[in-house]
Design a protein around this motif. Structure first.
Motif, short mmCIF file in Angstrom:
data_model
loop_
_atom_site.label_atom_id
_atom_site.label_comp_id
_atom_site.label_asym_id
_atom_site.label_seq_id
_atom_site.Cartn_x
_atom_site.Cartn_y
_atom_site.Cartn_z
N GLY A 190 6.00 3.93 4.73
CA GLY A 190 5.87 4.77 5.91
C GLY A 190 4.48 4.84 6.50
O GLY A 190 4.29 5.34 7.61
N ARG A 191 3.49 4.33 5.78
CA ARG A 191 2.12 4.38 6.30
C ARG A 191 2.00 3.43 7.50
O ARG A 191 2.73 2.44 7.61
CB ARG A 191 1.12 4.03 5.20
N PRO A 192 1.06 3.68 8.39
CA PRO A 192 0.99 2.90 9.63
C PRO A 192 0.61 1.44 9.47
O PRO A 192 0.98 0.61 10.30
CB PRO A 192 -0.05 3.65 10.47
N SER A 193 -0.13 1.09 8.42
CA SER A 193 -0.57 -0.30 8.30
C SER A 193 -0.28 -0.86 6.91
O SER A 193 -0.69 -0.29 5.91
CB SER A 193 -2.08 -0.40 8.56
N ARG A 194 0.47 -1.98 6.87
CA ARG A 194 0.75 -2.69 5.62
C ARG A 194 0.48 -4.16 5.87
O ARG A 194 1.15 -4.79 6.69
CB ARG A 194 2.21 -2.51 5.17
N ASP A 195 -0.51 -4.72 5.19
CA ASP A 195 -0.89 -6.12 5.39
C ASP A 195 -0.15 -6.99 4.39
O ASP A 195 -0.59 -7.21 3.27
CB ASP A 195 -2.41 -6.29 5.22
N ILE A 196 1.02 -7.49 4.81
CA ILE A 196 1.85 -8.31 3.93
C ILE A 196 1.16 -9.62 3.58
O ILE A 196 1.30 -10.14 2.47
CB ILE A 196 3.22 -8.60 4.59
N VAL A 197 0.40 -10.16 4.51
CA VAL A 197 -0.26 -11.45 4.30
C VAL A 197 -1.28 -11.36 3.17
O VAL A 197 -1.32 -12.20 2.26
CB VAL A 197 -0.94 -11.95 5.59
N SER A 198 -2.11 -10.32 3.20
CA SER A 198 -3.15 -10.16 2.18
C SER A 198 -2.58 -9.64 0.86
O SER A 198 -3.20 -9.76 -0.18
CB SER A 198 -4.24 -9.20 2.68
N GLY A 199 -1.40 -9.05 0.94
CA GLY A 199 -0.79 -8.50 -0.27
C GLY A 199 -0.80 -6.98 -0.24
O GLY A 199 -1.74 -6.37 0.26
N VAL A 200 0.25 -6.39 -0.76
CA VAL A 200 0.38 -4.93 -0.75
C VAL A 200 0.49 -4.43 -2.18
O VAL A 200 1.41 -4.80 -2.91
CB VAL A 200 1.62 -4.49 0.06
N MET A 201 -0.43 -3.58 -2.57
CA MET A 201 -0.37 -2.98 -3.90
C MET A 201 0.55 -1.76 -3.86
O MET A 201 0.39 -0.89 -3.01
CB MET A 201 -1.77 -2.55 -4.37
N PRO A 202 1.52 -1.66 -4.76
CA PRO A 202 2.38 -0.47 -4.81
C PRO A 202 1.56 0.78 -5.14
O PRO A 202 0.68 0.74 -5.99
CB PRO A 202 3.37 -0.78 -5.94
N PRO A 203 1.82 1.90 -4.47
CA PRO A 203 1.10 3.14 -4.78
C PRO A 203 1.18 3.53 -6.25
O PRO A 203 0.22 4.06 -6.81
CB PRO A 203 1.77 4.18 -3.88
N LYS A 204 2.33 3.27 -6.89
CA LYS A 204 2.46 3.61 -8.31
C LYS A 204 1.45 2.85 -9.15
O LYS A 204 0.83 3.41 -10.05
CB LYS A 204 3.87 3.28 -8.80
N LEU A 205 1.28 1.56 -8.87
CA LEU A 205 0.32 0.75 -9.62
C LEU A 205 -1.10 1.23 -9.38
O LEU A 205 -1.91 1.30 -10.30
CB LEU A 205 0.46 -0.73 -9.25
N ALA A 206 -1.40 1.57 -8.13
CA ALA A 206 -2.74 2.09 -7.81
C ALA A 206 -3.04 3.34 -8.62
O ALA A 206 -4.12 3.49 -9.20
CB ALA A 206 -2.84 2.38 -6.31
N LYS A 207 -2.08 4.25 -8.68
CA LYS A 207 -2.27 5.49 -9.43
C LYS A 207 -2.45 5.21 -10.92
O LYS A 207 -3.31 5.82 -11.58
CB LYS A 207 -1.09 6.43 -9.20
N MET A 208 -1.66 4.28 -11.47
CA MET A 208 -1.80 3.95 -12.88
C MET A 208 -3.19 3.42 -13.19
O MET A 208 -3.82 3.78 -14.19
CB MET A 208 -0.73 2.93 -13.29
N MET A 209 -3.70 2.54 -12.33
CA MET A 209 -5.02 1.96 -12.55
C MET A 209 -6.11 3.03 -12.46
O MET A 209 -7.08 3.02 -13.23
CB MET A 209 -5.27 0.83 -11.56
N ILE A 210 -5.96 3.95 -11.52
CA ILE A 210 -6.93 5.04 -11.40
C ILE A 210 -6.97 5.87 -12.69
O ILE A 210 -8.03 6.23 -13.20
CB ILE A 210 -6.58 5.94 -10.19
N ASN A 211 -5.79 6.14 -13.24
CA ASN A 211 -5.74 6.93 -14.48
C ASN A 211 -6.36 6.20 -15.66
O ASN A 211 -6.90 6.83 -16.57
CB ASN A 211 -4.29 7.31 -14.79
N LEU A 212 -6.30 4.86 -15.65
CA LEU A 212 -6.93 4.10 -16.73
C LEU A 212 -8.46 4.25 -16.72
O LEU A 212 -9.11 4.02 -17.73
CB LEU A 212 -6.58 2.61 -16.63
N ALA A 213 -9.00 4.63 -15.57
CA ALA A 213 -10.46 4.78 -15.46
C ALA A 213 -10.97 6.00 -16.22
O ALA A 213 -12.13 6.06 -16.62
CB ALA A 213 -10.87 4.87 -13.99
N GLN A 214 -10.11 7.01 -16.39
CA GLN A 214 -10.44 8.23 -17.15
C GLN A 214 -11.69 8.94 -16.63
O GLN A 214 -12.53 9.40 -17.41
CB GLN A 214 -10.62 7.91 -18.63
#
Length: 422
Positions: A190-214
């Motif tokens: 639903g966000r206004p911009s999704r760059d399919i060509v460059s690749g789209v990171m799923p929000p769930k994966l982004a959140k998981m990686m942030i949590n790994l940073a502790q």
């Protein structure tokens, strides 16, 4: 108190995220068991389950274990379950069962029929009490999906009763929160911009990686390949207050700004401190102070889109080029990260169509020589080494110390590393 976490499609990453979040929040816990489906822990204090569910990206459900343990399903009594999980409210009661195995040797199919009969018995008892009730049944398998749990009001007008089966006992629990599937879909599509060509990171994966940073919410997080701003967006939504995104592409910066403005408006966010910089990650130390960043969380450029006919030689060439890019970036990371600061980063793994061996970026040793160490994704605990070896035995940590995140049909896999500056 005992809690269960139903794991997502990548149980290794989901478990790593849960334990990282508990570590960040300094929660004292003890691991009681884990399978590819569910994690069971014991804590000294009560957990804020709704908060945990919002913070976690790779967990499907979180719930509380009932005080009693049972030897088998036959010990469960319908009336006792009604008293414990389904008190009268004056409204129609919705309930259902989910069965998860804590040990891979457990035969789920032998237990499913017994649980279904128990459900029918509970429904008949409720009917005898003059209560209207509905038994919610899984469309397939022994587990109710988070969608079914949410849509059928099991969290608000009844209960999802969860059974965790081990070889010698069963744990009885109740789901308290499920993943906000509609919200993730809105942020992804639903966000206004999704760059399919460059690749789209799923929000769930982004959140998981942030949590790994502790890192704490007032510390500084950087994404030097911010793309359309997924990592910065998720961090902002989680409550992080000092965020920096950079990218070599002007379009990426514009897309990030557009998506962040949409996020702030959509979720009515008050803390909106972030900074976007147009900058090549290979020169990022020229504009960011030395020893100023607490954590880097990023998915770098993973190479050009692969043709279906791409050969192994072409993939190796791309891997060699990306290796040079990443080494240059890590030299900058060394300068800007604080001592013991973490870099949670994705490397591409190329999977040739002709089923040759997967192609990895062979730069782990070089990064270590720059002054970094690899963090073990699954933490150890004093006094539990033997138990943890058994619990962790079915998880997939590569020989390189990374976690692979992918779908079966992908040609380019994501390899997640947790690096720490020495």
């Amino acid at each position: 108190m005992k809690y269960f976490f139903v794991l997502g499609k990548n149980p290794t990453l989901s478990t790593t995220e849960i334990l990282s979040l508990l570590g960040r929040d300094e929660v004292k816990y003890r691991l009681l068991g884990c399978s590819i489906s569910v994690l069971l822990i014991e804590t000294e204090k009560e957990l804020d389950v709704p908060y945990l569910m919002k913070e976690l990206g790779g967990t499907i459900k979180v719930g509380l274990i009932h005080a009693n343990e049972f030897a088998n399903i036959g010990e469960l009594d319908a009336n006792n379950l009604i008293d414990a999980f389904l008190p009268a409210t004056g409204k129609k009661t919705f309930f259902g069962f989910s069965l998860y195995k804590l040990n891979n040797q457990v035969n789920i199919f032998k237990l499913q029929n017994k649980i279904y009969k128990l459900g029918l018995e509970i429904k008949n008892h409720l009917k005898d009490q003059g209560r209207s009730a509905r038994l919610v049944v899984a469309r397939e398998g022994a587990e109710l999906s988070s969608v079914i749990v949410e849509k059928n009001k099991l969290l608000t007008q009844g209960a999802e009763i969860v059974i965790l089966a081990d070889e010698n006992k069963i744990y009885l629990g109740q789901t308290l929160a499920v993943q906000e599937f509609e919200d993730y879909g809105r942020r992804d599509f639903g966000r206004p911009s999704r760059d399919i060509v460059s690749g789209v990171m799923p929000p769930k994966l982004a959140k998981m990686m942030i949590n790994l940073a502790q890192i704490k919410f007032d510390q500084t997080l950087l994404d030097p390949f911010c793309g359309s701003g997924t990592i910065i967006s998720e961090a902002l939504l989680m409550g992080y207050q000092n965020l920096i995104g950079s990218d070599v592409s002007n379009k990426a910066i514009e897309d990030s700004k557009l998506n962040l403005d949409w996020l702030i408006k959509t979720y009515n966010l008050q803390l909106t401190t972030y900074n976007l910089i147009l900058l090549d990650a290979r020169n990022i130390s020229s504009q960011i102070k030395s020893d100023s960043i607490d954590a880097i969380v990023t998915e770098p450029y993973l190479g050009p889109g692969l043709r279906a006919s791409a050969t192994e030689e072409e993939m190796k060439k791309i891997a060699d080029e990306l290796s040079q890019l990443y080494l240059a970036v890590f030299r900058n990371f060394k300068q800007i990260l604080k001592p013991h600061g973490r870099a949670i980063i994705i490397f591409p793994v190329f999977k040739p169509a002709d089923k040759h061996q997967a192609i990895y970026l062979s730069i782990v040793k070089e990064i270590k020589n720059l002054g970094f160490r690899l963090v073990n994704p699954l933490p150890t605990q004093a006094g539990q080494s033997t138990e943890l070896n058994k619990i962790y035995s079915h998880f997939n940590i590569t020989d390189r110390g990374s976690i692979i995140y992918s779908r079966p049909d992908q040609r380019v896999l994501r390899e997640i590393f947790i690096w720490e500056k020495i």
